[in-house]
Write a protein that holds these residues in place. Sequence first.
Motif, PDB file in Angstrom:
ATOM      1  N   ARG A 142      30.422   9.455  -5.243  1.00  0.00           N
ATOM      2  CA  ARG A 142      31.143   9.610  -3.674  1.00  0.00           C
ATOM      3  C   ARG A 142      29.999  10.105  -2.717  1.00  0.00           C
ATOM      4  O   ARG A 142      30.229  10.871  -1.991  1.00  0.00           O
ATOM      5  CB  ARG A 142      32.409  10.381  -4.010  1.00  0.00           C
ATOM      6  CG  ARG A 142      32.305  11.800  -4.609  1.00  0.00           C
ATOM      7  CD  ARG A 142      33.650  12.438  -4.583  1.00  0.00           C
ATOM      8  NE  ARG A 142      33.519  13.663  -5.337  1.00  0.00           N
ATOM      9  CZ  ARG A 142      32.996  14.640  -4.745  1.00  0.00           C
ATOM     10  NH1 ARG A 142      32.436  14.727  -3.597  1.00  0.00           N
ATOM     11  NH2 ARG A 142      32.961  15.810  -5.593  1.00  0.00           N
ATOM     12  N   ALA A 143      28.944   9.763  -2.894  1.00  0.00           N
ATOM     13  CA  ALA A 143      27.850  10.415  -2.077  1.00  0.00           C
ATOM     14  C   ALA A 143      28.035   9.817  -0.405  1.00  0.00           C
ATOM     15  O   ALA A 143      28.605   8.721  -0.553  1.00  0.00           O
ATOM     16  CB  ALA A 143      26.245   9.754  -2.380  1.00  0.00           C
ATOM     17  N   HIS A 144      27.796  10.545   0.482  1.00  0.00           N
ATOM     18  CA  HIS A 144      27.662  10.113   1.826  1.00  0.00           C
ATOM     19  C   HIS A 144      26.756   8.903   1.980  1.00  0.00           C
ATOM     20  O   HIS A 144      25.749   8.743   1.407  1.00  0.00           O
ATOM     21  CB  HIS A 144      27.380  11.087   2.653  1.00  0.00           C
ATOM     22  CG  HIS A 144      27.526  10.899   4.151  1.00  0.00           C
ATOM     23  ND1 HIS A 144      26.711  10.353   4.979  1.00  0.00           N
ATOM     24  CD2 HIS A 144      28.720  11.340   4.925  1.00  0.00           C
ATOM     25  CE1 HIS A 144      27.382   9.953   6.145  1.00  0.00           C
ATOM     26  NE2 HIS A 144      28.378  10.812   6.182  1.00  0.00           N
ATOM     27  N   PRO A 145      27.419   7.891   2.742  1.00  0.00           N
ATOM     28  CA  PRO A 145      26.581   6.627   2.944  1.00  0.00           C
ATOM     29  C   PRO A 145      24.908   7.009   3.147  1.00  0.00           C
ATOM     30  O   PRO A 145      24.237   6.189   3.049  1.00  0.00           O
ATOM     31  CB  PRO A 145      27.360   5.818   3.874  1.00  0.00           C
ATOM     32  CG  PRO A 145      28.775   6.158   3.745  1.00  0.00           C
ATOM     33  CD  PRO A 145      28.670   7.691   3.317  1.00  0.00           C
ATOM     34  N   SER A 146      24.867   7.962   4.045  1.00  0.00           N
ATOM     35  CA  SER A 146      23.530   8.114   4.464  1.00  0.00           C
ATOM     36  C   SER A 146      22.267   8.661   3.451  1.00  0.00           C
ATOM     37  O   SER A 146      21.515   8.482   3.715  1.00  0.00           O
ATOM     38  CB  SER A 146      23.635   9.136   5.839  1.00  0.00           C
ATOM     39  OG  SER A 146      24.290   8.841   6.908  1.00  0.00           O
ATOM     40  N   VAL A 147      23.077   9.111   2.538  1.00  0.00           N
ATOM     41  CA  VAL A 147      22.088   9.641   1.460  1.00  0.00           C
ATOM     42  C   VAL A 147      22.422   8.904  -0.015  1.00  0.00           C
ATOM     43  O   VAL A 147      21.875   9.095  -0.791  1.00  0.00           O
ATOM     44  CB  VAL A 147      22.180  11.193   1.137  1.00  0.00           C
ATOM     45  CG1 VAL A 147      21.754  11.908   2.446  1.00  0.00           C
ATOM     46  CG2 VAL A 147      23.691  11.510   0.789  1.00  0.00           C
TER      47      VAL A 147
END
Length: 467
Positions: A179-184
Amino acid sequence: MPRSAAGSPTADGGFGHLRAEFELPESFPADVLAEAEAVTASDAGREDATALPFVTIDPPGAKDLDQAMVLTRRGDGFRVDYAIADLGAFVVPGGPVDREARRRGQTIYLPDGAVPLHPPVLSEGAASLLPGAVRPAVLWTIDLDSRGEPTATRVRRALVRSVEQFDYDTVQAALEAGRAHPSVEALPALGRLRRQLAVARGAVELQLPEQIVNGDVGAWRLGKRPRNDVDAWNAEISLLTGMAAASIMIEAGIGVLRTLPDPDQGSIDWLRRSAHALGIDWPAETGVAEMLAGLDPTRPESMALYACTTRLLRGAGYTAFDGELPPSTAHAGIGAPYTHVTAPIRRLVDRFTAEVCLAVTAGRPVPEWTRAALPLVPSLMGTSDGLAARVERACIDQVEAWLLAERIGGTFEAVVLRADDARAEILVEDPPVTGKCAGANLPEGERITVRLTGVDVGRRKVSFERA
């Protein structure tokens, strides 16, 4: 400040005695504070990049945020948008803030608070890439191919807005949970590619755990912070940018590089003998970087060899040039030319290298104030690097002495890192303390039991012998 009966500073007094010993400034002069409060950054001519969802990754609680990133996939490659705090937008050349920053060189961190390079109104406020705030930045956009090799680089001044502030462990946990942030989201894939390229270049990475001080006045404690994957991948983004900046400066024939000479063959031969003595297999055709990358950092023999390898990384410095390139432009530890350009809030040199790259890539002359400062930077940074290292070591040594003062005669488990005919350097496992242990020819890379024989709190010295 509180002192023991023998006159030594006690843990109840914090680190004020070290600030005094190293003559660290307690505050900023009035004219520096006044200029920092008054200066405002102009938005004129800046690209509006506030639609990009930048995020920051820093230690928990950090306020001096230099870097923010957005990583995206482009076909079978990647794009790195990397925003760096633009101190050049706030610091008037030759003004009070500039003069004071040159005197300090860099932020110095102590367990009870930092001695900042710039006034906190800038370093933790107007210049910091704090979440939710529009900030001036030097924006690097680096496109990379499917192997992680850069194919194009753009540098310009922009306005950016960070949407989230993360720490390393939070990002690591989110990646592992899917569930990583889309930016990373692309950080693992790109980070692994960049690590593979680093090994191929011959970059030397030592995975010794970092000694850290936690707690508060009267209750300081030591810890070990092993690097997780996010640490390493995040560092690769900074290194990528530093190598891109070095390429720009070398092509233009002006700038400041971070340099490290190649180790001599004698040192490499010595390291091979050390590996053999530690029982580490090192095939003749395998280079230093590849061998180190294959070690298990949790094993004592690996820690011992990492400690030995520091001998290959001596002599780092800064090299300024304007016109004629220096005889060597490489950084042996990175395996490529490199410069510091991603931490201008905390390090003086980064402000000047950013100005060089901005000017060169825009086809403009490098500002005269920047050009005039470049020859001074190596000395200013060398002095501040030395001071920062001594302060960091003194803080750790002091906490070690405080923690062990009441345990003389006690025994501890330790790993022998390096040994000679008379004594050895050891790493005690609990609490994590480095020290000297008396004894001839102690077994490098092995665990032994040691006895604490003495503690000098005032001199920050602890001594052991083999139990």
